[in-house]
Structures are given as C-alpha cells and as structure tokens.
Design a protein around this motif. Structure first.
Motif, PDB file in Angstrom:
ATOM      1  N   SER A   2      -2.319  -3.801  -9.394  1.00 50.01           N
ATOM      2  CA  SER A   2      -3.633  -4.292  -8.976  1.00 50.01           C
ATOM      3  C   SER A   2      -4.137  -3.540  -7.757  1.00 50.01           C
ATOM      4  CB  SER A   2      -3.566  -5.794  -8.683  1.00 50.01           C
ATOM      5  OG  SER A   2      -3.196  -6.525  -9.838  1.00 50.01           O
ATOM      6  N   VAL A   3      -3.260  -3.367  -6.763  1.00 54.22           N
ATOM      7  CA  VAL A   3      -3.662  -2.665  -5.543  1.00 54.22           C
ATOM      8  C   VAL A   3      -3.924  -1.184  -5.846  1.00 54.22           C
ATOM      9  CG1 VAL A   3      -2.857  -1.880  -3.279  1.00 54.22           C
ATOM     10  CG2 VAL A   3      -2.463  -4.247  -3.998  1.00 54.22           C
ATOM     11  N   LYS A  14      -5.491   7.196  -9.444  1.00 58.05           N
ATOM     12  CA  LYS A  14      -6.642   7.816 -10.103  1.00 58.05           C
ATOM     13  C   LYS A  14      -6.462   7.769 -11.610  1.00 58.05           C
ATOM     14  CE  LYS A  14      -8.313   9.052  -6.071  1.00 58.05           C
ATOM     15  NZ  LYS A  14      -9.471   8.326  -5.494  1.00 58.05           N
ATOM     16  N   ARG A  32       1.692   6.972  -6.909  1.00 57.19           N
ATOM     17  CA  ARG A  32       0.402   7.432  -7.426  1.00 57.19           C
ATOM     18  C   ARG A  32       0.528   8.577  -8.429  1.00 57.19           C
ATOM     19  NH1 ARG A  32       1.524  10.155  -3.005  1.00 57.19           N
ATOM     20  NH2 ARG A  32       0.651  12.236  -2.618  1.00 57.19           N
ATOM     21  N   TYR A  50      -4.889   0.432  -8.619  1.00 57.48           N
ATOM     22  CA  TYR A  50      -6.127   0.737  -9.337  1.00 57.48           C
ATOM     23  C   TYR A  50      -7.371   0.271  -8.587  1.00 57.48           C
ATOM     24  CZ  TYR A  50      -3.511   2.237 -13.459  1.00 57.48           C
ATOM     25  OH  TYR A  50      -2.690   2.928 -14.311  1.00 57.48           O
ATOM     26  N   ARG A  51      -7.293  -0.923  -7.998  1.00 57.00           N
ATOM     27  CA  ARG A  51      -8.494  -1.484  -7.378  1.00 57.00           C
ATOM     28  C   ARG A  51      -8.856  -0.798  -6.067  1.00 57.00           C
ATOM     29  NH1 ARG A  51      -6.424  -6.091 -10.261  1.00 57.00           N
ATOM     30  NH2 ARG A  51      -8.086  -6.944 -11.570  1.00 57.00           N
ATOM     31  N   THR A  52      -7.882  -0.154  -5.433  1.00 57.85           N
ATOM     32  CA  THR A  52      -8.194   0.594  -4.200  1.00 57.85           C
ATOM     33  C   THR A  52      -8.489   2.063  -4.480  1.00 57.85           C
ATOM     34  OG1 THR A  52      -5.847   1.125  -3.812  1.00 57.85           O
ATOM     35  CG2 THR A  52      -6.713  -0.895  -2.799  1.00 57.85           C
ATOM     36  N   GLY A  53      -8.251   2.486  -5.717  1.00 59.03           N
ATOM     37  CA  GLY A  53      -8.488   3.884  -6.064  1.00 59.03           C
ATOM     38  C   GLY A  53      -7.321   4.801  -5.715  1.00 59.03           C
ATOM     39  N   ILE A  54      -6.212   4.226  -5.233  1.00 58.76           N
ATOM     40  CA  ILE A  54      -5.020   5.056  -4.944  1.00 58.76           C
ATOM     41  C   ILE A  54      -4.507   5.673  -6.247  1.00 58.76           C
ATOM     42  CG2 ILE A  54      -2.637   5.009  -4.108  1.00 58.76           C
ATOM     43  CD1 ILE A  54      -3.439   2.790  -2.190  1.00 58.76           C
ATOM     44  N   VAL A  84       0.839  -1.208   0.000  1.00 55.94           N
ATOM     45  CA  VAL A  84       0.000   0.000   0.000  1.00 55.94           C
ATOM     46  C   VAL A  84       0.869   1.253   0.000  1.00 55.94           C
ATOM     47  CG1 VAL A  84      -1.682   1.337   1.326  1.00 55.94           C
ATOM     48  CG2 VAL A  84      -1.948  -1.143   1.093  1.00 55.94           C
TER      49      VAL A  84
END
Length: 333
Positions: free
Chosen positions: A321-322, A330, A34, A324-328, A27
C-alpha cells in the motif's frame, strides 16, 4: 491529577515515537524493495537431461508458441509433487490426443528445496521431454510469489495457469477458468472478431481467479475460533488494501492471458504469500478484467502456511500500500 496527566503525556509521546519509527521502517523497506521486479540475475537456463544440451529460454514479451503453460512452484515437495504431476500430465496428454491444436508445457520452479524435489522434477522431464516439462532452479528459497513470477516470465503459453504443488484443486477445473477467459475475450473483441483474425487470445489482458469462497461456511464450522478470527481480520485488511471484487485472493489456482501476465509479473514486488493480493491490486490499476470462479478444492496435509504467517502477510500488505500509493514503486506499462 498531575501524576495522571504526566502518565498520559508520557504514553502519548511513546506512542508518537513508536509510530514514527514504524513509519520510517515501512518507508525504508518499501524503498528497499522498489526494484524487486527487476532481473539482475538474468534468464534461467533450461537443460535437457536426456541430451545434456541447453534449451533456449523464452521471455513473456516473446510471442507464445504453446497454447497453455502450467506453472507449479515447489519448495520441499518431494512427496506431494509426483502425484500432482502424474494427474496433471495425464489430463494434458489426453486433451492433446483429442485436440491437435492443444499444446502445453509444465514449468516446475524449485524454490531452493533441500529434499529430493529437484530429482523428482527432472525425472518427469526425462519421461515427458524438455519440450513438455521444464524445471527452473532458484538456488535458494525466495518465496512462492517469486517462484511463480519466474515461471510466468519464462513460459511459452497463450494462457498461463499457476497451481499449487499439492494438487488441492482438481486440474480439470482449469477448463472453468479457460472458458471464462474465452468468453470475456469474445466480448472484448466484439464485432471486430471477424476482421481481427490476427488477434489471439494471448493479446487480450484477462485474469481468471479460482475461488474457495463458496466453501467458507463449511471451513468456518471446522476451523478453530482463533484461526477464523485471524482469517477474518486478514480478509478485512485485504479489502482495505486491494478493494472489493475478489472474495478469495489467496487461492493458488489462477489463470492469465499472456498479455495480462506481461503487465502483472513484470511489476510485482512481493515475493512470498501476499503476492496474490498485489496481483489483484495491479490488475485493478491496469483495468484488467478479472472474474472469480468457484473451483473444487480439498485440504491436503503438509501446508506451509501457519498462523505465524499472518503477521508477515500483514507487513507485506502495508508495504504494498505504501509502495504504490506514495509512488516509491513505479509501475511499468
């Protein structure tokens, strides 16, 4: 029995601690990357080595003023690059001589080379002029993905082709990708093609993916078992991360319309080997039509990919994967 239970509990606790630390690292690293799609360094400067004058730098949001751009990332390619450039430019010149509407440029992105790559690249600029051959210097090594991203963002073509400096794929195969993009563009326009004369192929987002999947059976027979095992495992991870549809994400021969490149390369974050997987993932998110096309490919000595690259590639896929899928990470449309 009590000793075994204590050992089991200890193992579970250690596993949970390790998983928690790993999750936190993933994370944190995804958050740190990002803004990798931003451009705090500004536009590169193109210089004409013949006149020593600066040349204006285009951006992918500008209208195209060439038909085709070829983007070649180069890191310590002093010996392999010249042969590829000679073959490529001979093909482009012959095609331009037969078709007055065909215009082109070749962008060489020097990714922090420590050998004579820069000298070789500028020799070709001098010979073919800065209108046809341009060089972007990244200063230090960022990775193949970043080099290609930089080239895509500062190209002038309606169609943008990324290709490897080793010339592993025959340059004439770009016509296969080009023809498929034109066919899809005609289908996308449909009946409006006659009335929408102002719409150019560069305005329709399409991606054509060169593929070596048809060569896989032969490769499996000649590669060592541990390399086959690693590659099969990698393909499974790619399938889980990016989904089905493209069998060979890693071939370095891909073509995009300008509209597709604008969407994809202003969002891409990964800078090294797994940027290809991110491109496929993003194309699906944007519903950009993709077609996989078999190309002629041959193994060229000097590859910079080795088995030690696999762990780093897996790490980048997890981050993607983490992210995009968590929205970190954008997505900008």
């Amino acid at each position: 029995m009590e000793v075994l239970w204590t050992i089991f509990v200890s193992i579970v606790i250690l596993a949970l601690v390790f998983a928690s630390i790993l999750g936190a690292l993933i994370v944190f690293e995804a958050f740190r990357r990002r803004l990798n799609n931003a451009h705090p360094e500004g536009h590169p400067i193109f210089e004409d080595p013949n006149s020593l004058k600066e040349v204006s730098c285009p951006y992918v949001i500008d209208p195209a003023d060439k038909y085709m751009s070829l983007i070649i990332p180069a890191f310590n390619e002093e010996y392999r690059l010249p042969g590829t450039l000679v073959e490529t430019l001979n093909y482009l010149q012959q095609r331009a001589a037969k078709d007055d509407s065909f215009s082109y440029e070749v962008l060489i992105i020097d990714d922090g080379s420590a050998d004579g790559t820069t000298r070789v690249a500028f020799d070709f600029v001098r010979k073919y002029t800065v209108d046809n051959v341009r060089v972007i210097l990244l200063g230090r090594n960022h990775g193949k993905g970043e080099a290609i991203r930089k080239g895509m963002l500062h190209s002038r073509g309606e169609l943008l082709l990324m290709m490897d400096a080793d010339g592993a794929t025959k340059i004439k195969d770009l016509e296969k990708l080009e023809n498929q993009i034109q066919a899809i563009a005609k289908r996308e326009l449909g009946d409006s093609a006659s009335s929408a004369s102002s719409i150019r192929i560069s305005d329709i987002p399409i991606a054509a993916i060169g593929s070596r999947a048809h060569l896989e059976e032969k490769a499996l027979a000649t590669r060592k078992w541990h390399r086959n095992f690693l590659m099969k495992g990698f393909h499974i991870v790619v399938l889980l991360a990016a989904g089905p549809g493209i069998r060979d994400t890693q071939c370095g021969f891909k073509m995009f319309t300008r509209a597709a490149a604008r969407k994809l390369f202003t969002n891409i974050r990964l800078k090294r080997w797994c940027f290809d997987v991110e491109l496929v993932y993003l194309a699906k998110l944007f519903s950009i039509p993709m077609i996989e096309i078999s190309v002629n490919w041959s193994e060229i000595p000097g590859s910079k990919v080795n088995p030690l690259s696999i762990p780093n590639m897996l790490w980048e896929i997890v981050l993607m994967s983490v992210g995009y899928r968590t929205g970190i990470w954008k997505i900008s449309s």
